[in-house]
Design a protein around this motif. Structure first.
Motif, PDB file in Angstrom:
ATOM      1  N   UNK A 278     -13.933  -5.528 -32.520  1.00  0.00           N
ATOM      2  CA  UNK A 278     -14.090  -6.961 -32.754  1.00  0.00           C
ATOM      3  C   UNK A 278     -12.760  -7.651 -32.973  1.00  0.00           C
ATOM      4  N   UNK A 279     -11.868  -7.006 -33.721  1.00  0.00           N
ATOM      5  CA  UNK A 279     -10.576  -7.646 -33.994  1.00  0.00           C
ATOM      6  C   UNK A 279      -9.554  -7.293 -32.924  1.00  0.00           C
ATOM      7  N   UNK A 280      -9.460  -6.002 -32.584  1.00  0.00           N
ATOM      8  CA  UNK A 280      -8.422  -5.586 -31.633  1.00  0.00           C
ATOM      9  C   UNK A 280      -8.677  -6.075 -30.222  1.00  0.00           C
ATOM     10  N   UNK A 281      -9.831  -5.745 -29.665  1.00  0.00           N
ATOM     11  CA  UNK A 281     -10.103  -6.066 -28.259  1.00  0.00           C
ATOM     12  C   UNK A 281     -10.500  -7.525 -28.053  1.00  0.00           C
ATOM     13  N   UNK A 282     -11.332  -8.055 -28.946  1.00  0.00           N
ATOM     14  CA  UNK A 282     -11.841  -9.414 -28.743  1.00  0.00           C
ATOM     15  C   UNK A 282     -10.859 -10.468 -29.243  1.00  0.00           C
ATOM     16  N   UNK A 283     -10.409 -10.320 -30.499  1.00  0.00           N
ATOM     17  CA  UNK A 283      -9.572 -11.368 -31.085  1.00  0.00           C
ATOM     18  C   UNK A 283      -8.111 -11.259 -30.657  1.00  0.00           C
ATOM     19  N   UNK A 284      -7.574 -10.034 -30.634  1.00  0.00           N
ATOM     20  CA  UNK A 284      -6.152  -9.864 -30.320  1.00  0.00           C
ATOM     21  C   UNK A 284      -5.910  -9.541 -28.850  1.00  0.00           C
ATOM     22  N   UNK A 285      -6.940  -9.126 -28.122  1.00  0.00           N
ATOM     23  CA  UNK A 285      -6.796  -8.850 -26.699  1.00  0.00           C
ATOM     24  C   UNK A 285      -5.978  -7.620 -26.380  1.00  0.00           C
ATOM     25  N   UNK A 286      -5.965  -6.635 -27.279  1.00  0.00           N
ATOM     26  CA  UNK A 286      -5.210  -5.403 -27.027  1.00  0.00           C
ATOM     27  C   UNK A 286      -6.174  -4.314 -26.572  1.00  0.00           C
ATOM     28  N   UNK A 287      -5.695  -3.259 -25.905  1.00  0.00           N
ATOM     29  CA  UNK A 287      -6.586  -2.204 -25.399  1.00  0.00           C
ATOM     30  C   UNK A 287      -7.367  -1.509 -26.512  1.00  0.00           C
ATOM     31  N   UNK A 288      -8.347  -0.725 -26.097  1.00  0.00           N
ATOM     32  CA  UNK A 288      -9.281  -0.111 -27.044  1.00  0.00           C
ATOM     33  C   UNK A 288      -8.586   0.795 -28.047  1.00  0.00           C
ATOM     34  N   UNK A 289      -7.705   1.643 -27.606  1.00  0.00           N
ATOM     35  CA  UNK A 289      -7.056   2.609 -28.497  1.00  0.00           C
ATOM     36  C   UNK A 289      -5.569   2.296 -28.667  1.00  0.00           C
ATOM     37  N   UNK A 290      -5.250   1.025 -28.700  1.00  0.00           N
ATOM     38  CA  UNK A 290      -3.860   0.609 -28.858  1.00  0.00           C
ATOM     39  C   UNK A 290      -3.350   1.013 -30.241  1.00  0.00           C
ATOM     40  N   UNK A 291      -2.147   1.596 -30.333  1.00  0.00           N
ATOM     41  CA  UNK A 291      -1.626   2.040 -31.635  1.00  0.00           C
ATOM     42  C   UNK A 291      -1.381   0.899 -32.612  1.00  0.00           C
ATOM     43  N   UNK A 292      -1.376  -0.356 -32.132  1.00  0.00           N
ATOM     44  CA  UNK A 292      -1.180  -1.487 -33.035  1.00  0.00           C
ATOM     45  C   UNK A 292      -2.437  -1.811 -33.832  1.00  0.00           C
ATOM     46  N   UNK A 293      -3.571  -1.261 -33.448  1.00  0.00           N
ATOM     47  CA  UNK A 293      -4.829  -1.550 -34.138  1.00  0.00           C
ATOM     48  C   UNK A 293      -4.951  -0.678 -35.390  1.00  0.00           C
ATOM     49  N   UNK A 294      -5.020  -1.265 -36.578  1.00  0.00           N
ATOM     50  CA  UNK A 294      -5.063  -0.462 -37.808  1.00  0.00           C
ATOM     51  C   UNK A 294      -6.296   0.426 -37.931  1.00  0.00           C
ATOM     52  N   UNK A 295      -7.367   0.103 -37.188  1.00  0.00           N
ATOM     53  CA  UNK A 295      -8.610   0.867 -37.313  1.00  0.00           C
ATOM     54  C   UNK A 295      -8.739   1.957 -36.262  1.00  0.00           C
ATOM     55  N   UNK A 650      -2.417 -10.516 -40.210  1.00  0.00           N
ATOM     56  CA  UNK A 650      -1.869 -11.755 -40.785  1.00  0.00           C
ATOM     57  C   UNK A 650      -0.655 -11.459 -41.654  1.00  0.00           C
ATOM     58  N   UNK A 651      -0.775 -10.462 -42.531  1.00  0.00           N
ATOM     59  CA  UNK A 651       0.300 -10.171 -43.475  1.00  0.00           C
ATOM     60  C   UNK A 651       1.445  -9.389 -42.843  1.00  0.00           C
ATOM     61  N   UNK A 652       1.187  -8.758 -41.729  1.00  0.00           N
ATOM     62  CA  UNK A 652       2.237  -7.991 -41.043  1.00  0.00           C
ATOM     63  C   UNK A 652       2.322  -8.441 -39.587  1.00  0.00           C
ATOM     64  N   UNK A 653       2.848  -9.592 -39.349  1.00  0.00           N
ATOM     65  CA  UNK A 653       2.900 -10.119 -37.974  1.00  0.00           C
ATOM     66  C   UNK A 653       3.717  -9.241 -37.029  1.00  0.00           C
ATOM     67  N   UNK A 654       4.599  -8.411 -37.578  1.00  0.00           N
ATOM     68  CA  UNK A 654       5.416  -7.549 -36.733  1.00  0.00           C
ATOM     69  C   UNK A 654       4.632  -6.433 -36.076  1.00  0.00           C
ATOM     70  N   UNK A 655       3.361  -6.247 -36.475  1.00  0.00           N
ATOM     71  CA  UNK A 655       2.539  -5.195 -35.864  1.00  0.00           C
ATOM     72  C   UNK A 655       2.404  -5.419 -34.369  1.00  0.00           C
ATOM     73  N   UNK A 656       2.158  -6.670 -33.966  1.00  0.00           N
ATOM     74  CA  UNK A 656       1.937  -6.962 -32.555  1.00  0.00           C
ATOM     75  C   UNK A 656       3.177  -6.735 -31.712  1.00  0.00           C
TER      76      UNK A 656
END
Length: 800
Positions: A278-295, A650-656
């Protein structure tokens, strides 16, 4: 991990690609720590003494038991061979191994906590069972043979705890191999698709052989131990035809652990998956198993604890319950028909599942790698390869089944009975094959249903949901028709076998249905292999994505992952079909048990009686309430994950920008604690409901002058719960699997591909289907078997 993150010296982790451990020390279960701490020579001597004792007990019981133990031990050596073969494969570059270590840490940590909680509940329930058995009634035969209340209580509690222990070990084995095989599949995908497939299949095969072997060996060991200890067959002792009833506690223990493992693991994996999507793929538009996704690490951990550990315990329970119920019915029939040597009818299920180990091993070995190397070779369809292996397994299963029936079920009283029972087994094998095909048709994107579902995504999220629900509802029709034909055919074949009691009544019908159930589960080890293949391939795809391997490698793992979704769905369909037949057998055994204790015939359940009808309503309600609580548990936990992932972005914008590392451990901690908390309520509902209903209506029956009212109401509850549970599980599993593969189909480039509006709508459908197919659906078929086992264990308690 937080120290590494806050140190500020990691730089862009897309270059470093380090994934620190999620725990400080390696975890190994206490029993394995004790074994590994023993001197090798001492351990060898102890093992030889143990084997000697087992074979001594087996030899004093029956040559059939000796045969069963021999096959189980040979299968153990085969599983060791598979383990060494898989672990000999390389783990690939360091970044892959680091990700795999993080997944393994999270999975083992959760397993330790979850099964620690389950073990405490199991001990408490064992105490309750002991107390109940000390006050329940006994039959005249039990009292005369010296198996009174205290003996029955001790035997049932010991069987319950052993079943729970073996089920837990089965779950650990499933998880242990998956967290070590995933990275090896990823590495093999860098060379060829066929090698990656072979590694995943053999890793799943190791777990499957161990699980089935443990189920068979556990029941055989208890049977042999009770046979020798109780001096079965000697004057004044319990008869061999009554012995299988003492094994019911083993199935109850396995069902208890499997239910909570499935609930906890399902909540864990699907809450993490939903939150990540919901957050990674839909809101942020990153791939399913992207290392930037905290979950993302929590999602991959969930595949192991939900789809591997829980499924291992699940199938262990299925086989144990089916073996015990078939042994009970075989013994009952042999007793009524006055068969001179009933051991063949009683031990027949153990032999069939012993041959399952053999034929499934042949099927696993039939899937071989190819000599070509390099990822540029044409990718062969993995599903067709797995199907060929299944066809090989079925071929040898048919031969083994016919030989077993001639060996064990031939009797002079009915010379053609063995042939009728062979046909019953073929009905079961054919039913299993049809179930696999039907589920594949409704969940594989090669076929029209899933493609139509994907097409509905092009018009929005709402139409995708409507189409998915419609497909799930429609998919219940064919399986029910197949089950109906199978039950009627097997019952008729058994009824016409020529076996009759002293009054001339035909007696083989129920046992024919039991034989069909054995036929359906005669390839269970290979089916479980295909199921374990799914999460291992899913994890491999995540490791490839997170370690940023070339797109061509990801194409291979994506293909294996899509096939894995289909194999998981087909296994669930197979499990539901076998659960339906096994529950029917347990229901029949329950009615026989009530008749034995009440000393009156108990053949029918009249729903025209208001209280009995109410029992049926309560049974159906139980299924819907359990499903609702399971899905809402995933929803609540997923909300926590969504909030945490959003907070980190939000708190770590450098993640993206790969400048800051996500806190993977925090998401793992959230889903782990929440899943343990959330699994209690639906699990307690499943255990307490039949006991409370039986007691309440027993008291009401005493007040109104109906001594069997409690037993009748419980039987109605079980009947309606089984029917409702089968239909609900079929709907949930198929709809969830179809939504998942509709998304996979679009990700292949169809209907706009990744990032399109159709893809976003498909993600929504997949999110809705996640708790359906991996939490509520799989838990339901465990639930209906556990209800049947509880009622069988507690049958005398419901009588006035």
């Amino acid at each position: 991990m937080e120290d590494d993150m806050e140190g500020g010296k990691l730089g862009h982790y897309q270059d470093r690609r380090t994934f620190p451990s999620l725990k400080s020390r390696a975890y190994t279960p206490l029993i394995f720590q004790i074994v590994m701490g023993i001197n090798e020579r001492v351990l060898l001597v102890l093992l030889l003494l143990l084997l000697g004792a087992i074979f001594y007990i087996a030899a004093k019981t029956s040559p059939i038991i000796v045969f069963v133990f021999t096959i189980c031990i040979l299968s153990l050596f085969f599983s060791i061979y598979l383990t060494k073969w898989v672990l000999a494969k390389d783990e690939g570059p360091p970044e892959m191994a680091q990700i795999s270590d993080a997944i393994r840490d999270g999975a083992e940590g959760f397993f330790r906590t979850q099964y620690g909680t389950i073990s405490k509940m199991a001990v408490l329930l064992a105490f309750v069972i002991f107390c109940i058995y000390m006050f329940r009634s006994t039959t005249i035969e039990q009292e005369s043979s010296g198996v009174g209340r205290s003996m029955t209580a001790c035997i049932t509690v010991a069987s319950f705890l052993l079943g729970a222990l073996c089920s837990g070990v089965a779950g650990y084995v499933g998880m242990w191999v998956s967290v070590r095989a995933n990275v090896r599949v990823s590495s093999a995908a860098r060379r060829s698709a066929r090698e990656a497939l072979q590694v995943a299949v053999r890793a799943g095969g190791f777990s499957a052989i161990i699980v089935v072997g443990m189920a068979v060996a556990g029941v055989a060991f208890l049977y042999a131990l009770f046979y020798v200890y109780l001096e079965v067959g000697s004057p004044g002792s319990i008869q061999i035809t009554d012995l299988p009833l003492l094994l019911v506690g083993y199935g109850f223990g396995a069902s208890f652990v499997a239910l909570f493992a499935q609930l906890g693991g399902g909540i864990f994996t699907k809450a993490a998956d939903v939150g990540a999507d919901l957050v990674g793929k839909v809101e942020q538009g990153i791939p399913e198993d992207d290392p930037r996704n905290p979950a993302v690490i929590a999602d991959l951990v969930g595949d192991n604890v939900g789809d591997c550990a829980a499924r291992g315990a699940d199938l262990f329970e299925s086989i144990a319950a089916e073996i015990i119920s078939a042994m009970i019915l075989g013994g009952t029939m042999a007793k009524h028909c006055k068969i001179e040597d009933p051991s063949g009818f009683i031990l027949f299920p153990l032999v069939i599942h012993s041959f399952d180990l053999v034929v499934s091993s042949i099927g696993i070995l039939s899937i071989r790698g190819t000599r070509e190397s390099g990822i540029k070779n044409p990718i062969e369809d993995p599903m067709s390869i797995l199907q060929k292996g299944y066809s090989v397994t079925i071929f040898f299963a048919v031969i083994a089944f016919i030989a077993s029936t001639r060996w064990l079920l031939y009797t002079e009283q009915a010379p053609s009975a063995w042939l009728h029972f062979s046909l019953c087994g073929l009905v079961g094998i054919f039913t299993a094959y049809i179930f696999v095909w039907i589920t594949k048709y409704y969940t594989d994107y090669k076929y029209e249903p899933v493609r139509t579902l994907a097409l509905s995504s092009s018009s929005g999220h709402g139409t995708n949901i409507i189409a998915g629900v419609s497909l799930g509802l429609e998919s219940t029709a064919l399986p029910v028709l197949v089950i109906s034909v199978a039950v009627i055919s097997a019952f008729w074949l058994g009824q016409t076998s020529g076996l009759v009691d002293e009054a001339g009544n035909l007696m083989g019908g129920l046992f024919g249905t039991a034989v069909a159930t054995m036929g359906m589960l005669s390839t269970a080890a290979y089916i479980l292999t295909m199921d374990m293949f799914g999460p291992i391939a899913d994890n491999a795809g995540g490791i490839v994505e997170m370690s940023q391997q070339p797109e061509s490698v990801r194409e291979i793992t994506d293909l294996l992952d899509a096939v894995g979704n289909t194999t998981k769905a087909t296994t669930k369909g197979f499990a539901i079909g076998s659960a339906a037949l096994a529950s029917f057998l347990l229901f029949s055994a329950y009615m026989d048990e009530v008749a034995a204790f009440a000393n009156v015939p108990f053949k029918q359940v009249d729903i025209a009686i208001p209280e009995v009808f109410i029992g049926g309503l309560l049974g159906s309600m139980l299924i819907f309430l359990f499903s609702g609580w399971s899905c809402s548990a995933v929803g609540r936990t997923a909300q926590e994950v969504v909030n945490e992932v959003r907070r980190q972005f939000i708190e770590r914008p450098g993640i993206m920008d790969y400048k800051e590392r996500p806190d993977y451990g925090r998401c793992v901690s959230i889903v782990a604690s929440a899943s343990l908390r959330e699994m209690i309520k639906p699990g307690a509902l499943a255990i307490i409901s039949p006991i409370v209903i039986g007691f309440v209506f027993r008291i009401l029956g005493r007040l109104t002058g109906h001594p069997l009212l409690g037993a009748k109401v419980v039987s109605s509850m079980l009947m309606f719960a089984t029917v409702s549970g089968i239909l609900m599980a079929l709907f949930l599993n198929t709809a969830g699997g179809a939504w998942d593969n509709a998304k996979k189909y679009i990700e292949t480039g169809a209907l706009g591909g990744k990032g399109s509006d159709s893809h976003k709508a498909a993600i929504t459908g997949d999110t809705v289907g996640d708790p359906f197919k991996d939490t509520a659906g799989p838990s339901l078929h465990v639930l209906i078997k556990m209800l049947a086992t509880i009622t069988l264990v507690m049958a005398p308690v419901f009588l006035d």
